[in-house]
Write a protein that holds these residues in place. Structure first.
Motif, mmCIF file in Angstrom:
data_model
loop_
_atom_site.group_PDB
_atom_site.id
_atom_site.type_symbol
_atom_site.label_atom_id
_atom_site.label_comp_id
_atom_site.label_asym_id
_atom_site.label_seq_id
_atom_site.Cartn_x
_atom_site.Cartn_y
_atom_site.Cartn_z
ATOM 1 N N GLY A 1 -12.947 -102.367 77.329
ATOM 2 C CA GLY A 1 -11.845 -103.503 78.147
ATOM 3 C C GLY A 1 -10.588 -102.842 78.187
ATOM 4 O O GLY A 1 -10.190 -102.861 79.408
ATOM 5 N N GLY A 2 -9.906 -102.057 77.356
ATOM 6 C CA GLY A 2 -8.806 -101.799 77.555
ATOM 7 C C GLY A 2 -8.636 -100.426 78.738
ATOM 8 O O GLY A 2 -7.774 -100.562 79.399
ATOM 9 N N GLY A 3 -9.393 -99.460 78.426
ATOM 10 C CA GLY A 3 -9.738 -98.360 79.369
ATOM 11 C C GLY A 3 -9.966 -98.629 80.841
ATOM 12 O O GLY A 3 -9.214 -98.425 81.688
ATOM 13 N N THR A 4 -10.705 -99.887 80.950
ATOM 14 C CA THR A 4 -11.089 -100.533 82.315
ATOM 15 C C THR A 4 -9.890 -101.074 82.858
ATOM 16 O O THR A 4 -9.755 -100.841 84.296
ATOM 17 N N LEU A 5 -9.229 -102.066 82.319
ATOM 18 C CA LEU A 5 -7.960 -102.341 82.825
ATOM 19 C C LEU A 5 -6.949 -101.462 83.044
ATOM 20 O O LEU A 5 -6.421 -101.842 84.253
ATOM 21 N N ARG A 6 -6.887 -100.548 82.385
ATOM 22 C CA ARG A 6 -5.778 -99.333 82.697
ATOM 23 C C ARG A 6 -6.238 -98.608 84.071
ATOM 24 O O ARG A 6 -5.366 -98.594 84.897
ATOM 25 N N ASP A 7 -7.712 -98.198 84.080
ATOM 26 C CA ASP A 7 -7.961 -97.497 85.284
ATOM 27 C C ASP A 7 -7.959 -98.448 86.530
ATOM 28 O O ASP A 7 -7.632 -97.762 87.538
ATOM 29 N N VAL A 8 -8.251 -99.376 86.392
ATOM 30 C CA VAL A 8 -8.127 -100.696 87.581
ATOM 31 C C VAL A 8 -6.653 -100.637 87.935
ATOM 32 O O VAL A 8 -6.429 -100.479 89.169
ATOM 33 N N LEU A 9 -5.852 -100.647 87.088
ATOM 34 C CA LEU A 9 -4.425 -100.819 87.466
ATOM 35 C C LEU A 9 -3.973 -99.538 88.002
ATOM 36 O O LEU A 9 -2.859 -99.496 88.975
ATOM 37 N N LEU A 10 -4.558 -98.607 87.437
ATOM 38 C CA LEU A 10 -3.856 -97.027 87.968
ATOM 39 C C LEU A 10 -4.473 -96.652 89.326
ATOM 40 O O LEU A 10 -4.475 -95.385 89.459
ATOM 41 N N ASP A 11 -5.681 -97.398 89.732
ATOM 42 C CA ASP A 11 -6.332 -97.040 90.731
ATOM 43 C C ASP A 11 -7.172 -95.744 90.383
ATOM 44 O O ASP A 11 -7.272 -94.794 91.349
ATOM 45 N N VAL B 1 -10.930 -94.023 88.913
ATOM 46 C CA VAL B 1 -12.263 -94.387 88.755
ATOM 47 C C VAL B 1 -12.341 -94.967 87.328
ATOM 48 O O VAL B 1 -11.915 -93.978 86.458
ATOM 49 N N VAL B 2 -13.083 -95.895 87.009
ATOM 50 C CA VAL B 2 -13.238 -96.439 85.656
ATOM 51 C C VAL B 2 -13.721 -95.245 84.781
ATOM 52 O O VAL B 2 -14.939 -94.768 85.232
ATOM 53 N N PHE B 3 -13.205 -94.949 83.522
ATOM 54 C CA PHE B 3 -13.777 -93.879 82.715
ATOM 55 C C PHE B 3 -15.159 -93.912 82.543
ATOM 56 O O PHE B 3 -15.593 -92.941 82.432
ATOM 57 N N TRP B 4 -15.719 -95.153 82.188
ATOM 58 C CA TRP B 4 -17.156 -95.052 81.662
ATOM 59 C C TRP B 4 -18.073 -95.133 82.986
ATOM 60 O O TRP B 4 -19.189 -94.654 82.671
ATOM 61 N N ILE B 5 -17.239 -95.342 83.955
ATOM 62 C CA ILE B 5 -18.304 -95.112 85.393
ATOM 63 C C ILE B 5 -18.365 -93.693 85.631
ATOM 64 O O ILE B 5 -19.630 -92.939 85.810
ATOM 65 N N ALA B 6 -17.215 -92.926 85.439
ATOM 66 C CA ALA B 6 -17.404 -91.609 86.069
ATOM 67 C C ALA B 6 -18.028 -90.801 84.790
ATOM 68 O O ALA B 6 -18.546 -89.872 85.151
ATOM 69 N N HIS B 7 -18.025 -91.371 83.356
ATOM 70 C CA HIS B 7 -18.612 -90.456 82.491
ATOM 71 C C HIS B 7 -19.612 -91.564 81.696
ATOM 72 O O HIS B 7 -19.142 -92.036 80.544
#
Length: 203
Positions: free
Chosen positions: A42-52, A54-60
């Protein structure tokens, strides 16, 4: 400190805390895995969306396997042993430490201003736990009166920024994670709270 390793540690610990929270609500195995996954990403996804980014778990996607293993291992553990009363809070403290500083490192690596680094670190650390608590019908920790939770993440991110000059980045990250975990664990052990302000009653 390897940022990818920290992310793996963070998702594993948060997945375990989410699964444990779900177990205490008597959810089935699927429910435990879902709550564990939401807590972990949850936290990492929201961070990556706000920072534009690639969402970390999609990339890895290997993060998802770590989450699944951690959640199922927690299921097995809770079936065989009675978890200590504070196990969830302790797991959450370590997840907060790992993710708040990894989030700060990512924002810093993108050359954002210090205040953005602190906000993104804090958001990465607390958002997954908020989602977990909402989905399991609990008041999120950051909204509980006087709780030192997000404060620990904020202090850790600030310490990380302040240590950038004097010591190496990896050591600064390790020290800052220790600070976050130490503040949160101390708050749990000794019931540290922030002052609570209320408006006086008008007659």
């Amino acid at each position: 400190m390897n940022l990818e390793l920290v992310d793996y540690l963070g998702v594993a610990v948060f997945a375990a805390s989410g699964a444990l929270a779900a177990a205490r609500k008597n959810l089935d195995v699927l429910g435990l895995v879902v709550i564990g996954t939401v807590t972990a990403i949850g936290g990492g996804t929201l961070r990556d969306v706000l920072l534009d980014r690639v969402v970390f778990w999609i990339a890895h996607p290997s993060h998802l396997y770590v989450i699944l293993f951690a959640a199922l291992a927690t299921v097995v553990w809770t079936r065989r042993f009675d978890p200590p009363q504070r196990a969830l809070a302790v797991l959450d403290a370590f997840g907060l430490a790992f993710f708040s500083i990894s989030g700060a490192q990512i924002a810093e690596g993108l050359e954002h201003k210090g205040v953005v680094v602190v906000v993104m670190g804090t958001l990465t650390g607390v958002a997954g736990g908020v989602m977990r608590d909402v989905l399991t019908g609990e008041i999120p920790l950051i909204f509980r009166k006087g709780q030192i939770y997000a404060t620990a993440a904020i202090v850790g991110a600030v310490v990380y920024l302040l240590l950038q000059g004097p010591i190496a980045r990896d050591i600064a990250a390790f020290v800052s994670m220790f600070v976050v975990a130490a503040i949160r664990l101390a708050a749990i052990a000794w019931n540290w709270t922030l002052p609570v302000f209320t408006l006086p009653e008008r007659k």
